[in-house]
Design a protein around this motif. Structure first.
Motif, mmCIF file in Angstrom:
data_model
loop_
_atom_site.group_PDB
_atom_site.id
_atom_site.type_symbol
_atom_site.label_atom_id
_atom_site.label_comp_id
_atom_site.label_asym_id
_atom_site.label_seq_id
_atom_site.Cartn_x
_atom_site.Cartn_y
_atom_site.Cartn_z
ATOM 1 N N ALA A 11 85.840 137.135 13.266
ATOM 2 C CA ALA A 11 85.292 135.918 13.860
ATOM 3 C C ALA A 11 84.579 135.107 12.772
ATOM 4 O O ALA A 11 83.805 135.673 11.998
ATOM 5 N N PHE A 12 84.877 133.828 12.701
ATOM 6 C CA PHE A 12 84.304 132.893 11.718
ATOM 7 C C PHE A 12 84.728 133.181 10.264
ATOM 8 O O PHE A 12 84.250 132.534 9.344
ATOM 9 N N GLY A 13 85.621 134.183 10.072
ATOM 10 C CA GLY A 13 86.021 134.547 8.707
ATOM 11 C C GLY A 13 86.666 133.379 7.995
ATOM 12 O O GLY A 13 86.354 133.086 6.836
ATOM 13 N N GLN A 14 87.559 132.686 8.720
ATOM 14 C CA GLN A 14 88.282 131.586 8.096
ATOM 15 C C GLN A 14 87.331 130.462 7.674
ATOM 16 O O GLN A 14 87.466 129.900 6.592
ATOM 17 N N ILE A 15 86.352 130.187 8.557
ATOM 18 C CA ILE A 15 85.457 129.063 8.233
ATOM 19 C C ILE A 15 84.509 129.441 7.096
ATOM 20 O O ILE A 15 84.247 128.635 6.192
ATOM 21 N N VAL A 16 84.051 130.681 7.074
ATOM 22 C CA VAL A 16 83.142 131.089 5.995
ATOM 23 C C VAL A 16 83.890 131.101 4.662
ATOM 24 O O VAL A 16 83.410 130.601 3.643
ATOM 25 N N ARG A 17 85.125 131.619 4.683
ATOM 26 C CA ARG A 17 85.911 131.622 3.447
ATOM 27 C C ARG A 17 86.231 130.193 3.022
ATOM 28 O O ARG A 17 86.180 129.847 1.836
ATOM 29 N N HIS A 32 83.302 128.633 1.321
ATOM 30 C CA HIS A 32 83.117 129.142 -0.042
ATOM 31 C C HIS A 32 84.190 128.556 -0.980
ATOM 32 O O HIS A 32 83.895 128.182 -2.111
ATOM 33 N N HIS A 33 85.418 128.463 -0.462
ATOM 34 C CA HIS A 33 86.533 127.943 -1.252
ATOM 35 C C HIS A 33 86.305 126.475 -1.623
ATOM 36 O O HIS A 33 86.383 126.089 -2.791
ATOM 37 N N TRP A 34 86.009 125.644 -0.614
ATOM 38 C CA TRP A 34 85.843 124.209 -0.888
ATOM 39 C C TRP A 34 84.513 123.935 -1.580
ATOM 40 O O TRP A 34 84.421 123.042 -2.435
ATOM 41 N N GLY A 35 83.500 124.715 -1.219
ATOM 42 C CA GLY A 35 82.186 124.564 -1.863
ATOM 43 C C GLY A 35 82.280 124.756 -3.366
ATOM 44 O O GLY A 35 81.592 124.090 -4.137
ATOM 45 N N GLY A 66 78.952 133.518 0.365
ATOM 46 C CA GLY A 66 79.381 134.615 -0.507
ATOM 47 C C GLY A 66 78.835 135.954 -0.030
ATOM 48 O O GLY A 66 79.533 136.973 -0.086
ATOM 49 N N MET A 67 77.609 135.959 0.456
ATOM 50 C CA MET A 67 77.025 137.221 0.945
ATOM 51 C C MET A 67 77.824 137.758 2.129
ATOM 52 O O MET A 67 78.061 138.958 2.239
ATOM 53 N N PHE A 68 78.266 136.831 3.007
ATOM 54 C CA PHE A 68 79.078 137.289 4.149
ATOM 55 C C PHE A 68 80.468 137.757 3.692
ATOM 56 O O PHE A 68 80.985 138.746 4.196
ATOM 57 N N LEU A 69 81.063 137.039 2.721
ATOM 58 C CA LEU A 69 82.388 137.456 2.237
ATOM 59 C C LEU A 69 82.318 138.864 1.637
ATOM 60 O O LEU A 69 83.231 139.682 1.813
ATOM 61 N N THR A 70 81.214 139.154 0.953
ATOM 62 C CA THR A 70 81.068 140.462 0.285
ATOM 63 C C THR A 70 81.008 141.612 1.294
ATOM 64 O O THR A 70 81.290 142.759 0.953
ATOM 65 N N MET A 71 80.668 141.303 2.539
ATOM 66 C CA MET A 71 80.630 142.367 3.559
ATOM 67 C C MET A 71 82.029 142.902 3.869
ATOM 68 O O MET A 71 82.184 144.002 4.376
ATOM 69 N N TYR A 72 83.072 142.083 3.570
ATOM 70 C CA TYR A 72 84.439 142.516 3.903
ATOM 71 C C TYR A 72 85.311 142.728 2.675
ATOM 72 O O TYR A 72 86.284 143.463 2.716
ATOM 73 N N TYR A 73 84.970 142.049 1.587
ATOM 74 C CA TYR A 73 85.823 142.085 0.398
ATOM 75 C C TYR A 73 85.811 143.474 -0.247
ATOM 76 O O TYR A 73 84.766 144.111 -0.376
ATOM 77 N N VAL A 74 86.993 143.939 -0.661
ATOM 78 C CA VAL A 74 87.103 145.246 -1.335
ATOM 79 C C VAL A 74 87.611 145.009 -2.759
ATOM 80 O O VAL A 74 88.747 144.581 -2.945
ATOM 81 N N PRO A 75 86.789 145.291 -3.779
ATOM 82 C CA PRO A 75 87.176 144.916 -5.147
ATOM 83 C C PRO A 75 88.071 145.936 -5.844
ATOM 84 O O PRO A 75 87.738 146.441 -6.909
ATOM 85 N N ASP A 76 89.213 146.294 -5.244
ATOM 86 C CA ASP A 76 90.177 147.081 -6.014
ATOM 87 C C ASP A 76 91.575 146.521 -5.785
ATOM 88 O O ASP A 76 91.825 145.880 -4.751
ATOM 89 N N ILE A 77 92.476 146.747 -6.732
ATOM 90 C CA ILE A 77 93.735 145.997 -6.709
ATOM 91 C C ILE A 77 94.624 146.366 -5.516
ATOM 92 O O ILE A 77 95.473 145.592 -5.119
#
Ligand code: HEM
Length: 223
Positions: free
Chosen positions: A85-91, A94-97, A59-70
């Motif tokens: 790089a590694f974005g798909q595996i980290v996401r 988090h998704h399956w976890g 989640g900490m890594f996802l937050t580095m790229y995620y933009v919380p506006d619609i």
């Protein structure tokens, strides 16, 4: 180098007894699968915690790229998933976890229930566990909206309608979650804040209390 750093710290804050206390603590025979295979049922609390750690790190890594506006939420997730790089595996982790942690949590709760471990003197830890359960469900619910795709949007609409149908507090709960007239920018902003700041903070505090009590009271049993 490491040894001298350790000694430096040990002289000042006496760290040896702290890790010795954990490292020398013997696992009771009745929860050790090497002695009785059926003792594996005691692993689910630890597995839940393991997944929680994975969720926090990914989640900490996802937050580095995620933009919380619609405007940008979905695009930022798409970009992270396809360009980084590694974005798909980290996401993916988090998704399956998110799902696996709920399954582990459920199995842990069943274990505690069927071994009667909620009974005296562990009632208070059961109550802390119930709060942990709701916080984990809250994390799942708030996280689901964040990709801001159709599935996320409509699932959240339904979730908020369910909250609204609760007697007495329903309307207040729904407007707290929605944050405005419709599921929109306000909803996404507050779901993000709940998912990334409020609920993880509460989760860590509750886990600290949960583990403190387990160490203090010892594991229950044997049956
Ligand atoms: C994120 C959620 C949770 C985590 C990470 C967690 C973790 C743990 C761990 C590692 C243990 C040690 C024994 C074992 O692993 O079975 C434990 C014990 C315990 N947990 Fe949880 N737990 C969570 C949620 C819950 C829930 C939802 C309940 C019940 C409503 C609960 C009630 C208890 C009780 C009563 C004990 C003491 C059991 C005994 O002494 O046999 N926990 N928990």
């Amino acid at each position: 180098m490491l040894k001298s750093m350790y000694e430096w710290l040990d002289k000042r804050i006496d760290i040896t007894p702290m890790w010795r206390d954990v490292a020398d603590h013997e696992v009771p025979e009745h929860v050790n699968p090497a002695h009785h295979f059926s003792a594996f049922i005691y692993c689910f609390g630890g597995l839940t915690f393991f997944i929680v750690v994975i969720q926090i790190l990914s989640g900490m890594f996802l937050t580095m790229y995620y933009v919380p506006d619609i405007e940008n939420a979905w695009k930022s997730v798409h970009y992270l998933q396809n360009e980084i790089a590694f974005g798909q595996i980290v996401r993916g982790m988090h998704h399956w976890g998110a799902s696996v942690s709920i399954v582990m949590l459920f199995l842990h709760t069943l274990r505690v229930f069927f071994t009667g471990s909620y009974k005296h003197p562990r009632e208070f830890n059961w109550v802390i566990g119930m709060l942990l359960f709701f916080v984990m469900l809250g994390l799942g619910f708030t996280g689901y909206l964040l990709p801001w795709d159709n599935k996320a949007y409509f699932a959240t609409k339904v979730g908020i309608e369910i909250a609204a149908s609760v007697p007495i507090i329903g309307d207040a709960a729904a407007s707290f979650l929605q944050g405005g007239e419709v599921v929109g920018a306000q909803t996404l902003a507050r779901f993000f804040a709940l998912h990334v700041f409020f609920l993880p903070g509460i989760l860590l505090a509750l886990l600290g209390a949960h583990f403190f009590l387990i160490r203090k009271q010892g594991i229950s049993g044997p049956l």
